[in-house]
Design a protein around this motif. Structure first.
Motif, PDB file in Angstrom:
ATOM      1  N   ALA A  70       0.861  -1.181   0.000  1.00 46.53           N
ATOM      2  CA  ALA A  70       0.000   0.000   0.000  1.00 46.53           C
ATOM      3  C   ALA A  70       0.898   1.233   0.000  1.00 46.53           C
ATOM      4  O   ALA A  70       1.456   1.608   1.030  1.00 46.53           O
ATOM      5  CB  ALA A  70      -0.910  -0.008   1.224  1.00 46.53           C
ATOM      6  N   LEU A 104      -1.701   0.473  -5.079  1.00 44.32           N
ATOM      7  CA  LEU A 104      -1.202  -0.811  -4.632  1.00 44.32           C
ATOM      8  C   LEU A 104      -0.142  -1.250  -5.622  1.00 44.32           C
ATOM      9  O   LEU A 104      -0.425  -1.383  -6.823  1.00 44.32           O
ATOM     10  CB  LEU A 104      -2.334  -1.846  -4.581  1.00 44.32           C
ATOM     11  N   PRO A 153      -4.306   3.878  -0.111  1.00 43.46           N
ATOM     12  CA  PRO A 153      -4.837   2.963   0.892  1.00 43.46           C
ATOM     13  C   PRO A 153      -4.003   2.954   2.180  1.00 43.46           C
ATOM     14  O   PRO A 153      -2.789   3.064   2.141  1.00 43.46           O
ATOM     15  CB  PRO A 153      -4.781   1.602   0.209  1.00 43.46           C
ATOM     16  N   VAL A 207      -3.772  -3.103   3.515  1.00 43.68           N
ATOM     17  CA  VAL A 207      -4.078  -4.077   2.476  1.00 43.68           C
ATOM     18  C   VAL A 207      -3.945  -5.468   3.078  1.00 43.68           C
ATOM     19  O   VAL A 207      -3.076  -5.711   3.928  1.00 43.68           O
ATOM     20  CB  VAL A 207      -3.139  -3.906   1.251  1.00 43.68           C
ATOM     21  N   ALA A 255      -8.284  -3.394   0.115  1.00 47.30           N
ATOM     22  CA  ALA A 255      -7.495  -2.209   0.441  1.00 47.30           C
ATOM     23  C   ALA A 255      -8.415  -1.191   1.099  1.00 47.30           C
ATOM     24  O   ALA A 255      -9.542  -0.962   0.637  1.00 47.30           O
ATOM     25  CB  ALA A 255      -6.858  -1.623  -0.810  1.00 47.30           C
TER      26      ALA A 255
END
Length: 409
Positions: A99, A106, A134, A137, A147
């Motif tokens: 993340a 990602l 995010p 994850v 996420a």
């Protein structure tokens, strides 16, 4: 975020605990090494009282002398130049998903460290992320990869090839995602930070936060009750309104993690971890001996001297002045972090050290382990640690370290 599965109790060669079963007349035993455990039942709740391992003792678990994999680069301009990494997880096929919140992506790397793909991106559309997300994850239900996008009030779900499947809207009052359960449930809280409508006089403040479990649709499934948030130093204006504040450097709060089929919550005021079932019922209380020490003003001055050491002279003088009236907390936190591994063990980190007390799946202390210094651990597998470090230039790396659990039956 680790996603543990309980694999049963394993005892170590040097710290074997002889336990009396719950309900016996004298449940206290000593294995001859000073480590004692008492297990008892209280209205259907298992209470596990543990002695503290000797500070210089260590379980016979070994980590590699160097990381087996290190992802990160200086000014490469490529995917391995990481920025504001918030989490990472290792998939069953060996790929690592990072993340990278600084780019709202990602980033996926193969087992050999080569870049495989990039998912998501900055935006408000399906599968996109905003505001330094995010934030987490993890592998989720089935072969999904989830996420967390708290400022978008949702989870974004991807398949193993990075195709966006759907978004899960989160309960807007419970956006602080603590951990994700493999069956699709979400461990979360309401946060408990400073609120702009607080009034009072300057000093330490602490707001309560509700903790709970959300179902796979993001709705509240079970409330776990309210727990104290972090201790803040708040500054109020003459009219009593909140003018500013900052977390206290020694402030205590509440931490949590998924632990096998339970969720665990620990308030840092004392060394006690509570485990709850998916219906919100309390099933286990794990305690360990050890009274936190109390800081003094010299400790606080030393903290800020170190924190501001690299600032220009003018800032180095003015910044400490801004916190000169900060009061002391009653005690240091009893512990600094809670994680669980994929073998069902609970790891509780000692305050500001690299040592962790490891508890077996039933909550019995096994001993201390010391992880590589400076490594912020995201995930503990059966034979690896996955974490994040940065160097003296601020360059970020996600690293995989081998873990050998030298265990005997």
């Amino acid at each position: 975020m680790s996603q543990p599965t309980t694999r049963g109790c394993i005892t170590t060669g040097i710290l074997v605990l002889t336990l009396c079963s719950v309900g016996c007349g004298n449940p206290s035993e000593d294995a001859g090494n000073g480590l004692e455990v008492v297990v008892r039942d209280s209205a259907g709740v298992s209470i596990v009282e543990n002695a503290a391992p000797a500070p210089d003792s260590r379980l016979p678990w070994e980590f590699g002398t160097q990381p087996s994999l290190s992802i990160g680069a200086v000014d490469s301009g490529e995917a391995d130049q990481l920025f504001r990494v918030t989490d990472a997880t290792r998939l069953a096929d060996g790929r690592i998903v990072i993340a990278n919140s600084g780019s709202n992506e990602l980033r996926v790397f193969n087992a050999d460290g080569s870049h495989a793909a990039t998912w998501g991106g900055r935006g408000e559309g399906p599968g996109e992320f905003i505001s330094y997300s995010p934030t987490a994850v993890a592998s989720w239900r089935g072969d999904s990869i989830a996420a967390v996008n708290p400022w978008g009030t949702r989870l974004s779900l991807f398949d193993a090839d990075g195709n966006h499947g759907r978004d899960v809207s989160l309960d807007p009052t419970m956006l602080d995602v603590i951990d994700l359960l493999p069956d699709g449930k979400i461990f979360t809280s309401s946060g408990g930070g400073l609120s702009g409508n607080m009034t009072g006089s300057s000093g330490l403040v602490r707001s309560n936060a509700e903790w709970g479990i959300l179902d796979e649709g993001g709705a509240l499934l079970a409330s776990l009750g309210e727990f104290p948030g972090s201790e803040f130093y708040a500054v109020f204006a003459a009219d009593g309104s909140l003018a500013g504040g900052m977390p206290h450097p020694f402030g205590r709060g509440t931490l949590g993690a998924v632990w096998g089929g339970f969720v665990s919550i620990g308030v840092q005021d004392s060394y006690e971890i509570k485990a709850f079932g998916m219906d919100g019922s309390l099933v286990r209380v794990v305690r360990r001996e050890g009274d936190p020490e109390s800081p003094n003003h010299a400790d606080l001055d030393d903290y800020y001297a170190r924190r501001y050491a690299d600032l220009p002279d003018e800032d180095r003088i003015s910044n400490p002045n801004a916190v000169r009236d900060m009061p002391l907390v009653e005690a240091y936190p009893a512990f600094s972090e809670i994680l669980s591994d994929r073998a069902g063990y609970l790891w509780v980190r000692e305050y500001r050290t690299a040592a962790w007390t490891v508890f077996d799946p039933e909550g019995r202390a096994q001993g201390l382990v010391e992880t590589p210094p400076g490594l912020r651990i995201f995930e503990i597998g059966e034979d690896y640690l996955l974490g994040w470090v940065y160097d003296e230039l601020g360059v970020e790396y996600v690293q995989l370290w081998s873990l050998s659990r030298q265990l005997t039956s």
